[in-house]
Design an enzyme around this catalytic site. Structure first.
Site, PDB file in Angstrom:
ATOM      1  N   ASP A  40       9.462   7.346   4.764  1.00 50.57           N
ATOM      2  CA  ASP A  40       8.628   6.361   4.065  1.00 50.57           C
ATOM      3  C   ASP A  40       7.600   5.833   5.068  1.00 50.57           C
ATOM      4  OD1 ASP A  40       7.968   4.741   1.781  1.00 50.57           O
ATOM      5  OD2 ASP A  40       8.962   3.046   2.751  1.00 50.57           O
ATOM      6  N   GLU A  65       6.498   2.145  10.569  1.00 52.15           N
ATOM      7  CA  GLU A  65       5.767   0.911  10.267  1.00 52.15           C
ATOM      8  C   GLU A  65       5.024   0.464  11.526  1.00 52.15           C
ATOM      9  OE1 GLU A  65       4.956  -1.196   7.669  1.00 52.15           O
ATOM     10  OE2 GLU A  65       4.081  -2.364   9.289  1.00 52.15           O
ATOM     11  N   ASN A  92       2.223   3.931  14.666  1.00 47.39           N
ATOM     12  CA  ASN A  92       0.934   3.887  13.980  1.00 47.39           C
ATOM     13  C   ASN A  92       0.727   5.269  13.361  1.00 47.39           C
ATOM     14  OD1 ASN A  92      -1.703   3.909  13.184  1.00 47.39           O
ATOM     15  ND2 ASN A  92      -2.509   3.026  15.079  1.00 47.39           N
ATOM     16  N   ASP A 118      -2.449   0.428   1.738  1.00 38.62           N
ATOM     17  CA  ASP A 118      -3.607  -0.155   2.406  1.00 38.62           C
ATOM     18  C   ASP A 118      -4.061  -1.502   1.909  1.00 38.62           C
ATOM     19  OD1 ASP A 118      -4.441   1.531   4.479  1.00 38.62           O
ATOM     20  OD2 ASP A 118      -4.822   3.057   2.987  1.00 38.62           O
ATOM     21  N   LYS A 122     -12.344  -2.989   1.604  1.00 35.36           N
ATOM     22  CA  LYS A 122     -13.799  -3.028   1.810  1.00 35.36           C
ATOM     23  C   LYS A 122     -14.286  -1.734   2.449  1.00 35.36           C
ATOM     24  CE  LYS A 122     -14.084  -7.996   2.342  1.00 35.36           C
ATOM     25  NZ  LYS A 122     -14.049  -9.064   3.326  1.00 35.36           N
ATOM     26  N   ASP A 154      -1.871   0.282  -6.347  1.00 30.15           N
ATOM     27  CA  ASP A 154      -2.435  -0.439  -7.491  1.00 30.15           C
ATOM     28  C   ASP A 154      -3.961  -0.506  -7.406  1.00 30.15           C
ATOM     29  OD1 ASP A 154      -1.927  -1.998  -5.175  1.00 30.15           O
ATOM     30  OD2 ASP A 154      -2.335  -3.834  -6.295  1.00 30.15           O
TER      31      ASP A 154
END
Ligand SMILES: C[S@@+](CC[C@H](N)C(=O)[O-])C[C@H]1O[C@@H](n2cnc3c(N)ncnc32)[C@H](O)[C@@H]1O
Length: 212
Positions: A40, A65, A92, A118, A122, A154
């Protein structure tokens, strides 16, 4: 115990996060290292994997993570729960996932999930986004044949951007998906569903490379 406090977002391009981890030795982190592995990416507090590891003891689960305090807290909790099929790594994914997985046997990685990856909506922050062509290449490179990648978000334009990168990979075929195939929802997924907002999902399967 209170939840560990962390920065809401960290910039994966900042020098501090451009570190090179040691390649993961799965025999050092899982009791049975030859079990199928679920990775994951962007596991945050790790609650999704914690519950998956409880439900599926015949699989190993690895969360990566970028926010180290979350990784430490998640590993502390999995230790308390005596889950020997679960591990979290500070990584990372943009820079170091390939290195972290360098010594992974080629037939182990069965599932990869990338869920609501994310905060970088922008345009000026697009470079900070996690799913880029090098990440797709790394994931597909380490996935076993018939292994699956599941992506959900989403944010409609980020969904299209991510799905397109996976669709372009000639080792993957897209699988029709009506709903989330996993029995556990992530923390972000629950929050989005509670607001009644749409979620965009896609799944891909690795196949033998197409011959021209
Ligand atoms: C919006 S949260 C979603 C967390 C979780 N997957 C969920 O669905 O609830 C995105 C997570 O990805 C992590 N992340 C973002 N960029 C990353 C990177 N380059 N490498 C590893 N983790 C990253 C963030 O720190 C954060 O925990």
């Amino acid at each position: 115990m209170p939840r560990v406090r962390v920065h809401q977002h960290v910039n994966p391009l900042a020098p501090f996060y451009r570190f090179t981890p040691e390649p993961l030795q799965i025999e050092n982190v899982f009791a049975e290292s030859d079990l199928p592995l679920h990775l994951d990416i962007g596991s945050a507090r790790g609650r999704f994997l914690l519950k998956m590891a409880e439900i599926f003891p015949a699989q190993n689960f690895l969360g990566v993570e970028i926010r180290e305090p979350l990784v430490k807290e998640a590993n502390r909790i999995k230790k308390e729960e005596n889950l020997t099929n679960l591990h979290y790594e500070f990584c990372n994914a943009t820079y170091s996932l390939d290195r972290l997985l360098e010594q992974l046997p080629s037939d182990v990685l069965q599932t990869v999930t990338i869920q609501f990856p994310d905060p970088w909506y922008k345009k000026k922050h697009a470079k900070r986004r996690m799913v880029k062509d090098n990440l797709v290449e790394t994931v597909v490179g380490h996935l076993k044949i018939t292994g699956k990648v599941f992506v959900q978000t989403d944010v409609d334009f980020l969904a299209e951007e991510m799905f397109e990168l996976f669709r372009e990979n000639e080792n993957l075929r897209e699988i029709n998906l009506c709903e989330n195939p996993f029995p556990i929802k992530t923390e972000r997924e629950i929050a989005v569903e509670e607001k009644g907002l749409p979620i965009y999902r896609a799944m891909f399967e690795k196949q033998n490379k197409k011959t021209k």
